[in-house]
Design a protein around this motif. Structure first.
Motif, mmCIF file in Angstrom:
data_model
loop_
_atom_site.group_PDB
_atom_site.id
_atom_site.type_symbol
_atom_site.label_atom_id
_atom_site.label_comp_id
_atom_site.label_asym_id
_atom_site.label_seq_id
_atom_site.Cartn_x
_atom_site.Cartn_y
_atom_site.Cartn_z
ATOM 1 N N UNK A 71 2.663 2.884 -4.977
ATOM 2 C CA UNK A 71 2.495 1.890 -3.915
ATOM 3 C C UNK A 71 3.715 0.987 -3.793
ATOM 4 N N UNK A 72 3.723 0.206 -2.737
ATOM 5 C CA UNK A 72 4.829 -0.725 -2.524
ATOM 6 C C UNK A 72 4.642 -1.502 -1.240
ATOM 7 N N UNK A 73 5.648 -2.293 -0.902
ATOM 8 C CA UNK A 73 5.627 -3.066 0.339
ATOM 9 C C UNK A 73 6.240 -2.233 1.462
ATOM 10 N N UNK A 74 5.610 -2.313 2.640
ATOM 11 C CA UNK A 74 6.006 -1.483 3.773
ATOM 12 C C UNK A 74 6.207 -2.337 5.027
ATOM 13 N N UNK A 75 7.166 -1.929 5.849
ATOM 14 C CA UNK A 75 7.370 -2.552 7.152
ATOM 15 C C UNK A 75 6.463 -1.848 8.147
ATOM 16 N N UNK A 76 5.568 -2.601 8.763
ATOM 17 C CA UNK A 76 4.589 -2.028 9.685
ATOM 18 C C UNK A 76 4.798 -2.653 11.062
ATOM 19 N N UNK A 121 18.497 -6.485 2.194
ATOM 20 C CA UNK A 121 18.019 -7.297 1.079
ATOM 21 C C UNK A 121 17.187 -6.464 0.112
ATOM 22 N N UNK A 122 16.370 -5.577 0.652
ATOM 23 C CA UNK A 122 15.544 -4.727 -0.213
ATOM 24 C C UNK A 122 16.412 -3.791 -1.044
ATOM 25 N N UNK A 123 17.514 -3.317 -0.454
ATOM 26 C CA UNK A 123 18.400 -2.415 -1.186
ATOM 27 C C UNK A 123 19.064 -3.117 -2.380
ATOM 28 N N UNK A 124 19.191 -4.452 -2.303
ATOM 29 C CA UNK A 124 19.796 -5.205 -3.406
ATOM 30 C C UNK A 124 18.796 -5.474 -4.533
ATOM 31 N N UNK A 184 0.824 -1.200 0.000
ATOM 32 C CA UNK A 184 0.000 0.000 0.000
ATOM 33 C C UNK A 184 0.854 1.244 0.000
ATOM 34 N N UNK A 185 0.280 2.308 0.535
ATOM 35 C CA UNK A 185 0.986 3.598 0.592
ATOM 36 C C UNK A 185 1.105 4.108 2.026
ATOM 37 N N UNK A 186 1.098 3.205 3.008
ATOM 38 C CA UNK A 186 1.147 3.541 4.435
ATOM 39 C C UNK A 186 -0.160 4.204 4.876
ATOM 40 N N UNK A 228 0.228 2.818 13.966
ATOM 41 C CA UNK A 228 1.342 1.933 13.650
ATOM 42 C C UNK A 228 2.429 2.710 12.909
ATOM 43 N N UNK A 229 3.664 2.274 13.081
ATOM 44 C CA UNK A 229 4.772 2.882 12.354
ATOM 45 C C UNK A 229 4.931 2.184 11.013
ATOM 46 N N UNK A 230 5.201 2.979 9.981
ATOM 47 C CA UNK A 230 5.259 2.438 8.621
ATOM 48 C C UNK A 230 6.511 2.962 7.918
ATOM 49 N N UNK A 231 7.228 2.043 7.279
ATOM 50 C CA UNK A 231 8.455 2.396 6.563
ATOM 51 C C UNK A 231 8.456 1.675 5.213
ATOM 52 N N UNK A 232 8.655 2.434 4.129
ATOM 53 C CA UNK A 232 8.665 1.826 2.802
ATOM 54 C C UNK A 232 9.861 0.892 2.666
#
Length: 291
Positions: free
Chosen positions: A262-267, A287-290, A149-151, A156-160
């Motif tokens: 949009x994208x995957x987020x750490x919540x 891993x995401x940075x790679x 989503x887009x946070x 909750x804390x959300x980080x792309x």
């Protein structure tokens, strides 16, 4: 319990530290404060209880009978507190790390990389909880959720983590060389939709096709949806990340793309993060940075 009648915790800690170390200076070192601060706390405690706790007739402070009585009570109390906190801390540290995500993300992105985390952190047990439903991180439950989503999830804390638009996909064998050029062209094809989600329906609605009758609609788990799409069984809506290798290899074709923001987020929950979660977040960011 009348909390207003109890001395301050700082004064009680200073008193116990003095009793344990036998010295104002050593008590200050144990609590990382100055010896003057310890002396002040001891006098404050005496003033609060209204009775001498120390015999100051000689150079070294000696406990009075009242002081020894209080020391025994506090030793028992602080020992219970210490044991309780240690038990909770150890239990939380040993609890498996619980990661929530969709079945598609788990099978397409997380699981192929997870051996790297396990190699770096062999002492951390894990639970991967794949579900299309949104489950909030909670104490003793899911530590971190990986959501698309887009946070904007309240409280909750959300980080792309990864940018990833939505794509409408199908196998070359499904289209037979006639790639759809307009959304309405897709009505003629069977559709595959992940159980528990409405992405396909939402995509059709977004493109003015809410009332359109597609050829057929089959609801299956996320990994089976992608298997079916690869085998030419129907059109599906997925994230580009989940099908990146299929698109690169030509097993699937992306005929339309949406939700570019949009994208995957750490919540996760606000507050202190336990050590296994911190280790996982550091690893998954790398891993995401790679990607």
């Amino acid at each position: 319990m009348d909390w207003s009648r109890l001395p301050s915790l700082s004064a009680l800690r200073a008193f116990c530290a003095f009793v344990q170390t036998g010295s104002v200076t050593k008590a200050g070192a144990a609590l990382n404060v100055s010896h003057a601060a310890i002396s002040q706390q001891l006098r404050s405690l005496e003033n609060h209880v209204g009775t001498p706790l120390f015999d100051r007739s000689s150079r070294a402070l000696e406990l009075t009978d009242e002081g020894r009585h209080l020391a025994r009570a506090l030793e028992d109390g602080f020992s219970r507190i210490s044991s309780g906190v240690e038990a909770l801390t150890n239990a939380d540290a040993q609890r498996p790390l619980n990661v929530g995500c969709t079945p598609t993300f788990a099978s397409a992105w997380l699981m192929p990389r997870l051996a790297g985390f396990q190699a770096e952190h062999p002492g951390i047990d894990m639970i991967v909880s794949p579900s299309p439903s949104l489950t909030d991180p909670s104490p003793g439950g899911i530590d971190v959720a990986i959501r698309y989503g887009t946070c904007g999830w309240a409280g909750l804390e959300c980080e792309r983590l990864l940018d990833s638009p939505l794509v409408v996909i199908g196998a070359p064998s499904l289209f037979k060389g006639k790639t759809p050029s307009e959304p309405r062209d897709l009505i003629a094809y069977p559709w595959l939709e992940e159980l528990g989600t409405t992405e396909s329906s939402a995509w059709l609605t977004q493109h003015g096709l809410a009332e359109a009758k597609v050829r057929s609609r089959t609801h299956v788990p996320g990994n089976l949806m992608l298997d079916g799409a690869r085998n030419g069984q129907g059109v599906a809506v997925s994230t580009r990340i989940a099908v990146a290798e299929d698109l690169s290899a030509g097993r699937l074709i992306a005929v339309f793309e949406d939700r570019l923001d949009a994208g995957y987020n750490l919540v996760s929950r606000p507050g202190v993060q336990r050590a296994p979660l911190k280790a996982f977040l550091r690893w998954i960011r790398r891993e995401a940075a790679k990607t």
